[in-house]
Design an enzyme around this catalytic site. Sequence first.
Site, PDB file in Angstrom:
ATOM      1  CG  ASN A 116      12.441  -5.163   6.331  1.00  0.00           C
ATOM      2  OD1 ASN A 116      13.533  -5.166   5.759  1.00  0.00           O
ATOM      3  ND2 ASN A 116      11.467  -4.344   5.975  1.00  0.00           N
ATOM      4  CD  GLN A 132       8.809  -9.111  11.085  1.00  0.00           C
ATOM      5  OE1 GLN A 132       9.840  -9.578  11.575  1.00  0.00           O
ATOM      6  NE2 GLN A 132       7.761  -9.860  10.805  1.00  0.00           N
ATOM      7  CG  HIS A 140       9.250  -6.033   1.498  1.00  0.00           C
ATOM      8  ND1 HIS A 140       8.354  -4.992   1.485  1.00  0.00           N
ATOM      9  CD2 HIS A 140       9.470  -6.320   2.805  1.00  0.00           C
ATOM     10  CE1 HIS A 140       8.048  -4.656   2.736  1.00  0.00           C
ATOM     11  NE2 HIS A 140       8.715  -5.444   3.560  1.00  0.00           N
ATOM     12  CG  HIS A 156       5.717  -8.789   5.227  1.00  0.00           C
ATOM     13  ND1 HIS A 156       5.632  -8.839   6.602  1.00  0.00           N
ATOM     14  CD2 HIS A 156       6.314  -7.624   4.935  1.00  0.00           C
ATOM     15  CE1 HIS A 156       6.158  -7.755   7.120  1.00  0.00           C
ATOM     16  NE2 HIS A 156       6.603  -6.994   6.128  1.00  0.00           N
ATOM     17  CB  ILE A 180      -0.990  -0.037   1.194  1.00  0.00           C
ATOM     18  CG1 ILE A 180      -2.206   0.813   0.921  1.00  0.00           C
ATOM     19  CG2 ILE A 180      -0.347   0.344   2.493  1.00  0.00           C
ATOM     20  CD1 ILE A 180      -3.480   0.164   1.354  1.00  0.00           C
TER      21      ILE A 180
HETATM   22  P1  AMP Z   1       7.744  -4.322   7.032  1.00  0.00           P
HETATM   23  O1  AMP Z   1       8.417  -3.050   7.430  1.00  0.00           O
HETATM   24  O2  AMP Z   1       8.684  -5.277   6.352  1.00  0.00           O
HETATM   25  O3  AMP Z   1       6.993  -4.961   8.194  1.00  0.00           O
HETATM   26  O4  AMP Z   1       6.713  -3.930   5.914  1.00  0.00           O
HETATM   27  C1  AMP Z   1       5.332  -3.902   6.073  1.00  0.00           C
HETATM   28  C2  AMP Z   1       4.777  -3.484   4.730  1.00  0.00           C
HETATM   29  O5  AMP Z   1       3.403  -3.754   4.714  1.00  0.00           O
HETATM   30  C3  AMP Z   1       4.968  -1.999   4.440  1.00  0.00           C
HETATM   31  O6  AMP Z   1       5.691  -1.853   3.230  1.00  0.00           O
HETATM   32  C4  AMP Z   1       3.535  -1.490   4.333  1.00  0.00           C
HETATM   33  O7  AMP Z   1       3.380  -0.487   3.345  1.00  0.00           O
HETATM   34  C5  AMP Z   1       2.768  -2.745   3.964  1.00  0.00           C
HETATM   35  N1  AMP Z   1       1.371  -2.731   4.354  1.00  0.00           N
HETATM   36  C6  AMP Z   1       0.846  -2.466   5.583  1.00  0.00           C
HETATM   37  N2  AMP Z   1      -0.493  -2.578   5.555  1.00  0.00           N
HETATM   38  C7  AMP Z   1      -0.827  -2.926   4.286  1.00  0.00           C
HETATM   39  C8  AMP Z   1      -2.066  -3.190   3.627  1.00  0.00           C
HETATM   40  N3  AMP Z   1      -3.238  -3.109   4.266  1.00  0.00           N
HETATM   41  N4  AMP Z   1      -2.038  -3.515   2.309  1.00  0.00           N
HETATM   42  C9  AMP Z   1      -0.862  -3.598   1.655  1.00  0.00           C
HETATM   43  N5  AMP Z   1       0.340  -3.368   2.233  1.00  0.00           N
HETATM   44  C10 AMP Z   1       0.358  -3.025   3.520  1.00  0.00           C
END
Ligand code: AMP
Length: 138
Positions: free
Chosen positions: A86, A93, A101, A99, A31
């Site tokens: 992460n 993280q 990336h 997840h 997002i």
């Molecule tokens: P991290 O810092 O690796 O935990 O990354 C979490 C990622 O999830 C970030 O890049 C956010 O932009 C993404 N994110 C959080 N909520 C959503 C959502 N509802 N839909 C899509 N991506 C999301």
Amino acid sequence: MIDCIFCKITNGEIPNYTVYEDEKVLAFLDIHPHAKGHTVVIPKVHAENYFDLNEDLLGHLSIGIKRTMEKIDKVLSPDGYNVGWNQGLVAGQVVPHLHIHIMPRYEGDGGGSMHSIINSAGEKTVEELGKLFAASSL
Ligand code: AMP
Ligand code: ZN
């Protein structure tokens, strides 16, 4: 029921822009994208990190990553990719559901490589570290 934003995405409570999906894996557009087509790939079951997911599902996740990249290739034709995750607060993280990336890369996009994440190798030489690993069983 665990209060997890990515579990809410897998169970349909929160919408997503799906890039790839199968029985065990979901990939959807991030997002807050850092690249055109920035996608995250998750196991549908909740696991906080790579250590917490069983090896069978890790295998599925790996295939899901490849198929997601193939889909991105087909739709956006990037020139390359950075792929990774992460793990842990110190590593950035934010969402505690594993997840991966996928950052599609394009000629001239101005981004760096994995090496630009961190450049702080610490005091020990590579040789000293090598000995530590040699002395340790799995
Ligand atoms: P991290 O810092 O690796 O935990 O990354 C979490 C990622 O999830 C970030 O890049 C956010 O932009 C993404 N994110 C959080 N909520 C959503 C959502 N509802 N839909 C899509 N991506 C999301
Ligand atoms: Zn979850």
